[in-house]
Design a protein around this motif. Structure first.
Motif, PDB file in Angstrom:
ATOM      1  N   VAL A  36      -4.078  -7.069  16.976  1.00 55.56           N
ATOM      2  CA  VAL A  36      -3.761  -6.942  15.552  1.00 55.56           C
ATOM      3  C   VAL A  36      -3.450  -8.324  14.994  1.00 55.56           C
ATOM      4  N   THR A  37      -4.141  -8.683  13.911  1.00 52.16           N
ATOM      5  CA  THR A  37      -3.885  -9.973  13.273  1.00 52.16           C
ATOM      6  C   THR A  37      -3.016  -9.830  12.023  1.00 52.16           C
ATOM      7  N   GLY A  38      -2.870  -8.629  11.518  1.00 56.85           N
ATOM      8  CA  GLY A  38      -2.051  -8.427  10.331  1.00 56.85           C
ATOM      9  C   GLY A  38      -2.210  -7.020   9.777  1.00 56.85           C
ATOM     10  N   LEU A  39      -1.641  -6.840   8.599  1.00 57.17           N
ATOM     11  CA  LEU A  39      -1.730  -5.553   7.904  1.00 57.17           C
ATOM     12  C   LEU A  39      -2.402  -5.759   6.565  1.00 57.17           C
ATOM     13  N   ARG A  40      -3.140  -4.754   6.146  1.00 58.94           N
ATOM     14  CA  ARG A  40      -3.808  -4.795   4.840  1.00 58.94           C
ATOM     15  C   ARG A  40      -3.499  -3.479   4.134  1.00 58.94           C
ATOM     16  N   GLN A  41      -3.208  -3.576   2.849  1.00 59.80           N
ATOM     17  CA  GLN A  41      -2.894  -2.389   2.055  1.00 59.80           C
ATOM     18  C   GLN A  41      -4.173  -1.585   1.818  1.00 59.80           C
ATOM     19  N   TYR A  42      -4.057  -0.257   1.956  1.00 57.76           N
ATOM     20  CA  TYR A  42      -5.198   0.607   1.656  1.00 57.76           C
ATOM     21  C   TYR A  42      -5.515   0.535   0.160  1.00 57.76           C
ATOM     22  N   PRO A  43      -6.784   0.634  -0.223  1.00 56.09           N
ATOM     23  CA  PRO A  43      -7.142   0.638  -1.645  1.00 56.09           C
ATOM     24  C   PRO A  43      -6.523   1.816  -2.404  1.00 56.09           C
ATOM     25  N   GLN A  44      -6.217   2.907  -1.703  1.00 60.76           N
ATOM     26  CA  GLN A  44      -5.638   4.082  -2.354  1.00 60.76           C
ATOM     27  C   GLN A  44      -4.246   3.791  -2.929  1.00 60.76           C
ATOM     28  N   VAL A  45      -3.556   2.790  -2.404  1.00 64.40           N
ATOM     29  CA  VAL A  45      -2.242   2.423  -2.943  1.00 64.40           C
ATOM     30  C   VAL A  45      -2.407   1.935  -4.381  1.00 64.40           C
ATOM     31  N   THR A  46      -3.334   1.018  -4.593  1.00 63.87           N
ATOM     32  CA  THR A  46      -3.592   0.486  -5.937  1.00 63.87           C
ATOM     33  C   THR A  46      -4.157   1.575  -6.839  1.00 63.87           C
ATOM     34  N   GLN A  47      -5.060   2.396  -6.295  1.00 69.37           N
ATOM     35  CA  GLN A  47      -5.647   3.482  -7.083  1.00 69.37           C
ATOM     36  C   GLN A  47      -4.563   4.435  -7.564  1.00 69.37           C
ATOM     37  N   ALA A  48      -3.670   4.847  -6.679  1.00 67.45           N
ATOM     38  CA  ALA A  48      -2.601   5.780  -7.055  1.00 67.45           C
ATOM     39  C   ALA A  48      -1.690   5.161  -8.104  1.00 67.45           C
ATOM     40  N   ARG A  49      -1.368   3.879  -7.946  1.00 69.97           N
ATOM     41  CA  ARG A  49      -0.486   3.196  -8.898  1.00 69.97           C
ATOM     42  C   ARG A  49      -1.134   3.113 -10.280  1.00 69.97           C
ATOM     43  N   ASN A  50      -2.410   2.742 -10.333  1.00 70.34           N
ATOM     44  CA  ASN A  50      -3.111   2.626 -11.620  1.00 70.34           C
ATOM     45  C   ASN A  50      -3.267   3.988 -12.299  1.00 70.34           C
ATOM     46  N   LEU A  51      -3.615   5.007 -11.528  1.00 70.68           N
ATOM     47  CA  LEU A  51      -3.743   6.350 -12.091  1.00 70.68           C
ATOM     48  C   LEU A  51      -2.393   6.839 -12.620  1.00 70.68           C
TER      49      LEU A  51
END
Length: 176
Positions: free
Chosen positions: A116-131
């Motif tokens: 594991v080199t790191g963590l990346r936020q799922y696109p659904q996080v941004t989608q849920a926030r914008n919606l």
């Protein structure tokens, strides 16, 4: 640039308050009539939300036939938001970013080891926030939260008995 300042107060409210501004306005405020029809093209989950929401808004006197398009958009956004939230509940908010290291065994074979080199936020996080933000604006327009309902005023149609009582009251007050 959008409209500034508070929303205009309806003429009926101004006249009930005794404001002189009510007399300066014409009595041509647009009232929305009828009940919107659920479009066939919206998602099945959006249709379920429509069937719950529209009767409630209609009972409160907050929806008319003209509002169908904005309610369809709201219900679509609601269905997409629910899908994003369900994904996040099942998978969490982040995914691991993987890479591979190459190493050689004693016999000379190459072995690829994931790490594991790191963590990346799922696109659904941004989608849920914008919606959520977009739905919040529509919810405020239709009084779907307590703060918005406190600032809304609705003309509730009077029954025949209420109209007769108003006429009788007006006649007795004018006679004396």
């Amino acid at each position: 640039m959008g409209k500034r300042g508070p929303a205009p107060t309806p003429t009926t409210i101004l006249s009930l308050r005794g404001s002189w501004r009510a007399k300066t306005r014409s009595d041509d405020e647009v009232k929305s009539k009828g009940r919107p029809i659920c479009p066939a093209w919206i998602l099945p989950q959006a249709k379920k939300q429509w069937k719950k929401l529209v009767p409630q808004l209609d009972a409160m006197g907050l929806v008319g036939e003209i509002d169908g398009h904005i309610l369809a958009r709201y219900c679509q956004m609601w269905a997409q938001w629910r899908d994003a939230e369900e994904f996040l509940m099942a998978n969490g908010f982040n995914e691991e970013v993987m890479d591979y290291r190459e190493s050689r065994e004693a016999d000379g074979t190459i072995v690829m080891t994931p790490y594991v080199t790191g963590l990346r936020q799922y696109p659904q996080v941004t989608q849920a926030r914008n919606l959520h933000k977009d739905m919040w604006n529509i919810e405020r327009s239709f009084g779907m939260n307590p703060g918005a309902r406190a600032s809304l005023t609705v003309d509730i149609p009077k029954t025949k008995d209420q109209k007769k009582a108003d006429v009788k009251k007006a006649l007795t007050s004018n006679a004396g």
